[in-house]
Write an enzyme that holds these catalytic residues in place. Structure first.
Site, PDB file in Angstrom:
ATOM      1  N   ASN A  12       0.156   7.540   1.350  1.00 39.86           N
ATOM      2  CA  ASN A  12       1.295   6.623   1.374  1.00 39.86           C
ATOM      3  C   ASN A  12       2.473   7.328   0.710  1.00 39.86           C
ATOM      4  O   ASN A  12       2.506   7.466  -0.510  1.00 39.86           O
ATOM      5  CB  ASN A  12       0.929   5.330   0.617  1.00 39.86           C
ATOM      6  CG  ASN A  12       2.105   4.385   0.489  1.00 39.86           C
ATOM      7  OD1 ASN A  12       3.143   4.575   1.129  1.00 39.86           O
ATOM      8  ND2 ASN A  12       1.945   3.354  -0.337  1.00 39.86           N
ATOM      9  N   LYS A  14       5.465   6.369   0.458  1.00 43.37           N
ATOM     10  CA  LYS A  14       6.459   5.447  -0.118  1.00 43.37           C
ATOM     11  C   LYS A  14       7.862   5.908   0.311  1.00 43.37           C
ATOM     12  O   LYS A  14       8.010   6.390   1.432  1.00 43.37           O
ATOM     13  CB  LYS A  14       6.289   5.355  -1.642  1.00 43.37           C
ATOM     14  CG  LYS A  14       4.833   5.017  -2.013  1.00 43.37           C
ATOM     15  CD  LYS A  14       4.615   4.669  -3.455  1.00 43.37           C
ATOM     16  CE  LYS A  14       3.135   4.366  -3.684  1.00 43.37           C
ATOM     17  NZ  LYS A  14       2.852   3.954  -5.058  1.00 43.37           N
ATOM     18  N   HIS A 104       1.277  -4.127   0.206  1.00 43.74           N
ATOM     19  CA  HIS A 104       1.218  -3.228  -0.954  1.00 43.74           C
ATOM     20  C   HIS A 104       1.790  -3.961  -2.173  1.00 43.74           C
ATOM     21  O   HIS A 104       2.724  -4.764  -2.048  1.00 43.74           O
ATOM     22  CB  HIS A 104       2.022  -1.958  -0.668  1.00 43.74           C
ATOM     23  CG  HIS A 104       1.790  -0.879  -1.675  1.00 43.74           C
ATOM     24  ND1 HIS A 104       2.412  -0.890  -2.912  1.00 43.74           N
ATOM     25  CD2 HIS A 104       0.992   0.207  -1.665  1.00 43.74           C
ATOM     26  CE1 HIS A 104       2.002   0.160  -3.597  1.00 43.74           C
ATOM     27  NE2 HIS A 104       1.139   0.847  -2.862  1.00 43.74           N
ATOM     28  N   GLU A 106       3.742  -3.063  -4.382  1.00 39.46           N
ATOM     29  CA  GLU A 106       5.191  -2.888  -4.565  1.00 39.46           C
ATOM     30  C   GLU A 106       5.961  -3.880  -3.702  1.00 39.46           C
ATOM     31  O   GLU A 106       7.010  -4.378  -4.107  1.00 39.46           O
ATOM     32  CB  GLU A 106       5.589  -1.433  -4.266  1.00 39.46           C
ATOM     33  CG  GLU A 106       5.136  -0.514  -5.394  1.00 39.46           C
ATOM     34  CD  GLU A 106       4.800   0.910  -4.984  1.00 39.46           C
ATOM     35  OE1 GLU A 106       5.209   1.351  -3.903  1.00 39.46           O
ATOM     36  OE2 GLU A 106       4.092   1.588  -5.767  1.00 39.46           O
ATOM     37  N   GLU A 176      -6.137  -1.595  -5.054  1.00 40.03           N
ATOM     38  CA  GLU A 176      -5.264  -0.796  -5.906  1.00 40.03           C
ATOM     39  C   GLU A 176      -4.915  -1.588  -7.162  1.00 40.03           C
ATOM     40  O   GLU A 176      -4.022  -2.450  -7.126  1.00 40.03           O
ATOM     41  CB  GLU A 176      -3.958  -0.458  -5.167  1.00 40.03           C
ATOM     42  CG  GLU A 176      -4.159   0.339  -3.889  1.00 40.03           C
ATOM     43  CD  GLU A 176      -2.893   1.108  -3.498  1.00 40.03           C
ATOM     44  OE1 GLU A 176      -2.977   2.328  -3.408  1.00 40.03           O
ATOM     45  OE2 GLU A 176      -1.835   0.485  -3.339  1.00 40.03           O
ATOM     46  N   GLY A 182       0.582   5.140  -9.986  1.00 37.80           N
ATOM     47  CA  GLY A 182       1.647   6.009 -10.486  1.00 37.80           C
ATOM     48  C   GLY A 182       1.640   6.199 -11.982  1.00 37.80           C
ATOM     49  O   GLY A 182       2.595   6.717 -12.556  1.00 37.80           O
ATOM     50  N   SER A 223      -3.581   6.593  -8.696  1.00 35.51           N
ATOM     51  CA  SER A 223      -3.740   7.887  -9.357  1.00 35.51           C
ATOM     52  C   SER A 223      -4.950   8.678  -8.855  1.00 35.51           C
ATOM     53  O   SER A 223      -5.624   9.354  -9.637  1.00 35.51           O
ATOM     54  CB  SER A 223      -3.791   7.707 -10.884  1.00 35.51           C
ATOM     55  OG  SER A 223      -2.587   7.098 -11.345  1.00 35.51           O
TER      56      SER A 223
END
Ligand code: 13P
Length: 263
Positions: A12, A14, A104, A106, A176, A182, A223
């Site tokens: 991904n 992003k 996702h 985000e 996730e 991240g 990660s």
């Protein structure tokens, strides 16, 4: 009989890489992974570039015969209409996109996407003949409050609500944990296995059937790197990874895929 699930490693990207950088990255990946991807049924790899890169990446993958699947990061649930700035699932399918990331964290956190909206996207992706990668996961506060099971099971059930059995078996779910995205903090393989097995797969078994739950592929994300992928894939209910940072650089991502195959 045990179900064989081919591991799926998805990058991904992003909001990274313009279309020139995207072409360079997939060409290098194709070169580095030439032998690894040759054998069918060992591993499946996808990249999920920004919308503006999709056409360039599609033509590069096809003209160079690179066995990497094309994915998108999002879509809108409606087939067309007055939705300025949005992209419909059918438009992605026309570019030979095969997987679409949906829900996702985000998008849920920064763009206010609800479970209902995510569910509508899952249906739109399936209706357009592609595979959704439904993302679920808890925040650190939720984990510390002991709410991981409820949050994840709830997101899985809501995300897959109203989907037929045959379609449900084709879906990919990505677990996730938000606190691991991240941050360099990876969930331990045991923590990830507990959620993927006891909460994600068990919820699918409960809502659909054990057979369907066994067919669904579950990725872990947060990660993931070349040095932790093998431990994660060794878990019985982890069938791949959704990779952010370590998918941006061709050398890093190729090393991660190779470590996955060697595991
Ligand atoms: P990182 O691999 O950078 O933690 O990102 C994970 C992720 O959000 C993939 O969708």
């Amino acid at each position: 009989m045990a179900t064989t699930r081919v591991p799926l490693i998805s990058g991904n990207w992003k909001m990274n890489h313009n279309h020139f950088e995207a072409i360079q990255t997939v060409q290098k990946l194709g070169y580095l992974l030439k032998d690894t991807l040759k054998e069918a049924g060992v591993i499946e790899v996808t990249v999920h570039p920004p919308f503006t890169d999709l056409r360039s990446v599609q033509t590069t993958l096809e003209s160079d015969n690179i066995a990497i699947g094309l994915g998108a990061q999002n879509c809108h649930p409606e087939p067309k209409g007055a939705f300025t700035g949005e992209v419909a699932a059918g438009m992605l399918a026309k570019l030979n996109v095969s997987y679409v990331i949906v829900g996702h964290s985000e998008r849920r956190e920064l763009f206010g996407e609800t479970d209902e909206f995510v569910n509508a996207k899952v249906k739109a992706v399936l209706a357009a003949g592609m595979t959704p990668i439904l993302c679920v996961g808890e925040t650190l506060a939720e984990r510390e409050a002991g709410e991981t099971a409820d949050k994840v099971s709830g997101q899985v059930a809501a995300g897959l609500a109203g989907i037929s059995d045959d379609k449900a078996a084709t879906v990919v779910v990505a677990y996730e944990p938000i606190w691991a995205i991240g941050t360099g903090k990876v969930a331990t393989s045991e923590e990830a296995q507990t959620v993927c097995g006891d909460h994600v797969r068990a919820t699918i078994a409960d809502r659909f059937s054990i057979g369907i739950a066994q067919a669904v592929r579950i990725q872990y994300g947060g990660s993931v790197k070349a040095d932790n992928i093998a431990d994660l894939l060794a878990q019985p209910d982890i069938d791949g990874a959704l990779v952010g940072g370590a998918s941006l650089n061709a050398d890093d991502f190729a090393a991660l895929v190779q470590a996955a195959v060697g595991s």
